[in-house]
Scaffold this active site. Structure first.
Site, short mmCIF file in Angstrom:
data_model
loop_
_atom_site.label_atom_id
_atom_site.label_comp_id
_atom_site.label_asym_id
_atom_site.label_seq_id
_atom_site.Cartn_x
_atom_site.Cartn_y
_atom_site.Cartn_z
N SER A 134 36.82 42.00 34.55
CA SER A 134 35.87 41.71 35.84
C SER A 134 35.26 40.33 35.67
O SER A 134 35.20 39.86 34.70
CB SER A 134 34.84 42.73 35.85
OG SER A 134 34.24 42.20 37.19
N TYR A 147 27.17 47.45 33.54
CA TYR A 147 28.72 47.19 33.94
C TYR A 147 29.19 45.92 33.55
O TYR A 147 30.33 45.93 32.85
CB TYR A 147 28.65 46.85 35.53
CG TYR A 147 29.95 46.62 35.85
CD1 TYR A 147 30.77 47.72 36.37
CD2 TYR A 147 30.51 45.57 36.65
CE1 TYR A 147 32.31 47.49 36.63
CE2 TYR A 147 31.52 45.18 37.04
CZ TYR A 147 32.59 46.19 37.16
OH TYR A 147 33.87 46.24 37.57
P1 NDP Z 1 38.36 52.14 42.82
O1 NDP Z 1 37.07 52.80 43.05
O2 NDP Z 1 39.29 51.88 44.01
O3 NDP Z 1 39.50 52.67 41.82
C1 NDP Z 1 38.90 52.97 40.60
C2 NDP Z 1 39.83 54.19 40.10
O4 NDP Z 1 39.32 54.52 38.56
C3 NDP Z 1 40.17 55.16 40.87
O5 NDP Z 1 41.35 55.66 40.77
C4 NDP Z 1 39.39 56.51 40.29
O6 NDP Z 1 40.02 57.59 40.24
C5 NDP Z 1 39.40 55.79 38.61
N1 NDP Z 1 38.53 56.49 37.79
C6 NDP Z 1 37.32 56.57 37.76
N2 NDP Z 1 36.79 57.43 36.76
C7 NDP Z 1 37.77 57.71 36.25
C8 NDP Z 1 38.00 58.91 35.06
N3 NDP Z 1 37.08 59.27 34.43
N4 NDP Z 1 39.27 59.14 34.53
C9 NDP Z 1 40.22 58.55 35.26
N5 NDP Z 1 40.22 57.59 36.27
C10 NDP Z 1 39.04 57.38 36.66
O7 NDP Z 1 37.90 50.56 42.43
P2 NDP Z 1 38.91 49.40 41.89
O8 NDP Z 1 40.34 49.50 42.29
O9 NDP Z 1 38.17 48.19 42.54
O10 NDP Z 1 38.70 49.42 40.40
C11 NDP Z 1 39.70 49.53 39.50
C12 NDP Z 1 39.19 48.51 38.33
O11 NDP Z 1 38.71 47.42 38.70
C13 NDP Z 1 37.90 49.11 37.67
O12 NDP Z 1 37.82 48.88 36.21
C14 NDP Z 1 36.93 48.02 38.34
O13 NDP Z 1 35.49 47.95 37.45
C15 NDP Z 1 37.68 46.61 38.09
N6 NDP Z 1 37.36 45.68 39.06
C16 NDP Z 1 36.99 45.74 40.47
C17 NDP Z 1 36.63 44.72 41.25
C18 NDP Z 1 36.44 44.80 42.67
O14 NDP Z 1 35.90 43.91 43.23
N7 NDP Z 1 36.88 46.00 43.35
C19 NDP Z 1 36.06 43.53 40.45
C20 NDP Z 1 36.47 43.52 39.16
C21 NDP Z 1 36.98 44.57 38.45
P3 NDP Z 1 39.40 59.21 40.35
O15 NDP Z 1 38.19 59.08 41.27
O16 NDP Z 1 40.52 59.79 41.07
O17 NDP Z 1 39.28 59.43 38.95
#
Ligand code: NDP
Length: 247
Positions: free
Chosen positions: A140, A153
């Site tokens: 991030s 975070y």
């Molecule tokens: P979302 O919340 O849309 O996606 C997060 C994903 O992580 C979901 O598919 C969720 O699926 C999965 N997840 C969470 N916990 C678990 C777990 N224990 N096991 C397996 N899967 C898990 O957010 P983003 O797409 O934004 O996030 C994706 C990545 O991008 C993250 O690492 C986030 O920190 C990073 N990021 C995002 C930014 C933004 O602005 N959006 C900026 C910088 C980084 P489920 O709940 O079905 O398990």
């Protein structure tokens, strides 16, 4: 070439992971989708398959070592190899340290740090045996700079940066032919803000994302670019976010 590459994607049920799955499958990759919400994975995989692509899915909790091993095994059983893993699952329940949301601190460490370690540990034996593999991870912008509200975070994302950089160097030193790419997004419109329980932080972040946020497809473009590089080339670190971002 992306075509025919077998790519495991964690956090594939929404946001960046979903966008990457669709983009890579659209370029001919065989995608293996993991996350906890299996119903969401199924509908994404169905959409890909109905469009003529290759996708399989499995419920995955990245905090469990055996769950990570299971999805690697699924990919091997279905496709005979794994070319890449995109370690993308994460959550961002940001809050001031003084709020002492210690359960959320633990959860971020478990998913954002241990989830990455578990994914690497699960796939590494296969990559070492194949003498090739590509590990991509979502850090991030909070893994590059410090932000109030993001002490924990950001810490988890700084970890991803350090780990991936050392992995890159050790892979070169050990001649394992394992490549890395780390992505540093900022303000991408996904479901991520839904993980924030601290009201003030959530309101501030929602305002910021409403003003500046961009689509997760842009991150998918970067993932595709990194994966498409020839075997002798590593494109290692990408920052990507809104052109208008002032932070
Ligand atoms: P979302 O919340 O849309 O996606 C997060 C994903 O992580 C979901 O598919 C969720 O699926 C999965 N997840 C969470 N916990 C678990 C777990 N224990 N096991 C397996 N899967 C898990 O957010 P983003 O797409 O934004 O996030 C994706 C990545 O991008 C993250 O690492 C986030 O920190 C990073 N990021 C995002 C930014 C933004 O602005 N959006 C900026 C910088 C980084 P489920 O709940 O079905 O398990």
């Amino acid at each position: 070439m992306i075509k025919d590459k077998v790519v495991i994607i964690t956090g594939a049920s929404s946001g960046i992971g979903e966008a990457a799955a669709k983009r890579l499958a659209g370029e001919g990759a065989k995608v293996v989708l993991g996350a906890r919400r299996e119903d969401r994975l199924k509908s994404i995989a169905d959409e890909i398959v109905n469009g003529g692509g290759h996708a399989i899915h499995r419920a995955l909790d990245v905090t469990s070592r055996s769950s990570n091993e299971d999805i690697v095994r699924l990919a091997m059983d279905a496709f005979g190899r794994v070319d890449a893993i995109f370690l993308n699952a994460g959550l961002m329940p940001s809050s001031p340290v003084s709020a002492l949301k210690t359960d959320e601190w633990d959860r971020m460490v478990d998913v954002n740090i241990k989830g990455v370690l578990n994914g690497v540990a699960a796939v590494m034996p296969t990559f070492l045996k194949q003498k090739s593999g590509h590990i991509l991870a979502t850090s991030s912008v909070a893994g590059l700079k410090a932000y109030p509200g993001g002490a924990v975070y950001g810490g988890t994302k700084w970890f991803v940066r350090d780990f991936m950089e050392v992995l890159r160097m050790e892979s070169a030193m050990e001649d394992t032919n394992i490549r890395t790419a780390t992505i540093y997004p900022a303000a991408i419109n996904t479901e991520l803000l839904g993980t924030i329980s601290d009201r003030q932080t959530a309101d501030a972040m929602k305002g910021l994302y409403a003003n500046f946020g961009i689509a997760p497809d842009r991150i998918a473009d970067v993932v595709a670019f990194a994966l498409d590089m020839p075997e002798d080339t590593t494109v290692n670190e990408f920052t990507i976010g809104p052109a208008r971002q002032p932070w």
